[in-house]
Design an enzyme around this catalytic site. Structure first.
Site, PDB file in Angstrom:
ATOM      1  N   ARG A  68      29.951 -36.088 -30.567  1.00  0.00           N
ATOM      2  CA  ARG A  68      29.264 -36.488 -29.320  1.00  0.00           C
ATOM      3  C   ARG A  68      29.491 -37.969 -29.043  1.00  0.00           C
ATOM      4  NH1 ARG A  68      26.249 -32.144 -28.296  1.00  0.00           N
ATOM      5  NH2 ARG A  68      25.607 -31.110 -30.211  1.00  0.00           N
ATOM      6  N   CYS A 105      24.356 -28.855 -27.188  1.00  0.00           N
ATOM      7  CA  CYS A 105      25.214 -29.164 -26.032  1.00  0.00           C
ATOM      8  C   CYS A 105      24.614 -28.594 -24.754  1.00  0.00           C
ATOM      9  CB  CYS A 105      26.620 -28.591 -26.240  1.00  0.00           C
ATOM     10  SG  CYS A 105      27.461 -29.271 -27.665  1.00  0.00           S
TER      11      CYS A 105
HETATM   12  C1  BEZ Z   1      25.123 -27.690 -30.874  1.00  0.00           C
HETATM   13  O1  BEZ Z   1      24.027 -27.163 -31.047  1.00  0.00           O
HETATM   14  O2  BEZ Z   1      25.438 -28.147 -29.784  1.00  0.00           O
HETATM   15  C2  BEZ Z   1      26.081 -27.756 -32.011  1.00  0.00           C
HETATM   16  C3  BEZ Z   1      25.569 -27.769 -33.288  1.00  0.00           C
HETATM   17  C4  BEZ Z   1      26.444 -27.818 -34.366  1.00  0.00           C
HETATM   18  C5  BEZ Z   1      27.814 -27.860 -34.153  1.00  0.00           C
HETATM   19  C6  BEZ Z   1      28.309 -27.896 -32.868  1.00  0.00           C
HETATM   20  C7  BEZ Z   1      27.442 -27.847 -31.779  1.00  0.00           C
END
Ligand code: BEZ
Length: 214
Positions: free
Chosen positions: A132, A55
Site C-alpha cells: 500500500r 482494499c
Molecule cells: C486486504 O484485506 O486488503 C488484504 C489483506 C492481506 C493481503 C492482501 C490484501
C-alpha cells in the site's frame, strides 16, 4: 546474519524530490497517462489485490471523499497488478454492496512495469502484489510525499487529505506545517539563520519556533 544477507526494504523506490516516472496504462476510466495531469496534484496509490477486505474499505472510503480531493485540484489514481476486467468486476461489486461508484481511474499493471518503476513491490517478496504505497505528486510532476503501509493495515483518508492540505499550504505560503496541523490553522515560519534574530527575540524559544502571521 552473514555478509550475504540483506534486510528487505519494502517500498524502497522513489524518494521525495524525484520526478515521478511517466506511464501510460489502461484503467477503468480509459487510458491514463501521468504526464497529462500536469497542473494538478495527483495521489497515485497502489493496493495489493482486488476483492480483498482492507482494499475494499479503502476504495469505499476514497470514493466517498472523492469530491474533497477534487476540491483540492487533486486527481486520485489507484493501481494494482490485477487486470482491467478484475478491476471492473470489483468496482461493480463495490457499487452493488456499498452504493458508491468509484469514478477515479484504477490502473492495471499486469507486467508490474509501473510497480517496479515506483518501488511499489516489496523486493524479495515471492508474491507480485504491490504493497500500500501512496505517492503525492505535485503539479510539476515531482514526488512530494510518500507513504507505505503493509497489506493488513488500511490507510487513513483524513490523513491523506491533511497531507495534501499541508503540502499545498506550505507551497502557497512558503511556511512550515507543524505536527497535527489542520487546514486553516497557523503555519510556522522557517527557522532564522540570523544571530541578530536569536538575540532580539523576546522569549528564549521565540527565534526557533515562531508562528507565521495570518
Ligand atoms: C486486504 O484485506 O486488503 C488484504 C489483506 C492481506 C493481503 C492482501 C490484501
Amino acid at each position: 546474519m552473514d555478509g550475504k544477507d540483506t534486510i528487505p526494504t519494502p517500498c524502497a523506490g522513489l524518494r521525495i524530490g524525484d520526478v515521478a516516472p511517466n506511464f501510460s496504462a489502461r484503467s477503468t476510466m480509459g487510458q491514463v497517462e501521468l504526464a497529462s495531469y500536469r497542473d494538478r496534484w495527483v495521489i497515485l496509490f497502489s493496493h495489493p489485490a482486488d476483492f480483498t477486505p482492507v482494499c475494499t474499505t479503502e476504495f469505499v472510503a476514497l470514493a466517498q471523499e472523492a469530491a474533497a480531493f477534487e476540491e483540492r485540484n487533486c486527481a486520485l489514481i489507484g493501481l494494482s497488478v490485477d487486470s482491467l476486467f478484475s478491476h471492473f468486476a470489483w468496482l461493480r461489486a463495490i457499487r452493488d454492496k456499498f452504493g458508491v461508484e468509484v469514478r477515479f481511474p484504477l490502473v492495471e499493471d499486469p507486467t508490474m512495469a509501473i510497480g517496479h518503476a515506483y518501488g511499489m513491490l516489496a523486493p524479495g517478496d515471492s508474491d507480485s502484489a504491490t504493497v500500500r504505497t501512496s505517492y503525492f505528486i505535485d503539479p510539476h510532476g515531482i514526488v512530494r510525499a510518500t507513504t507505505c503501509y503493509p497489506a493488513n493495515v488500511g490507510r487513513s483518508i483524513p490523513e491523506m487529505l491533511r497531507t495534501l492540505d499541508a503540502l499545498q499550504a506550505v507551497d502557497r505560503e512558503d511556511r512550515l506545517a507543524p505536527a497535527n496541523w489542520q487546514k486553516g490553522e497557523p503555519l510556522l515560519r522557517p527557522a532564522t539563520t540570523s544571530l541578530d534574530d536569536v538575540y532580539d527575540a523576546e522569549a528564549a524559544g521565540g527565534w526557533f519556533l515562531r508562528e507565521a502571521d495570518r
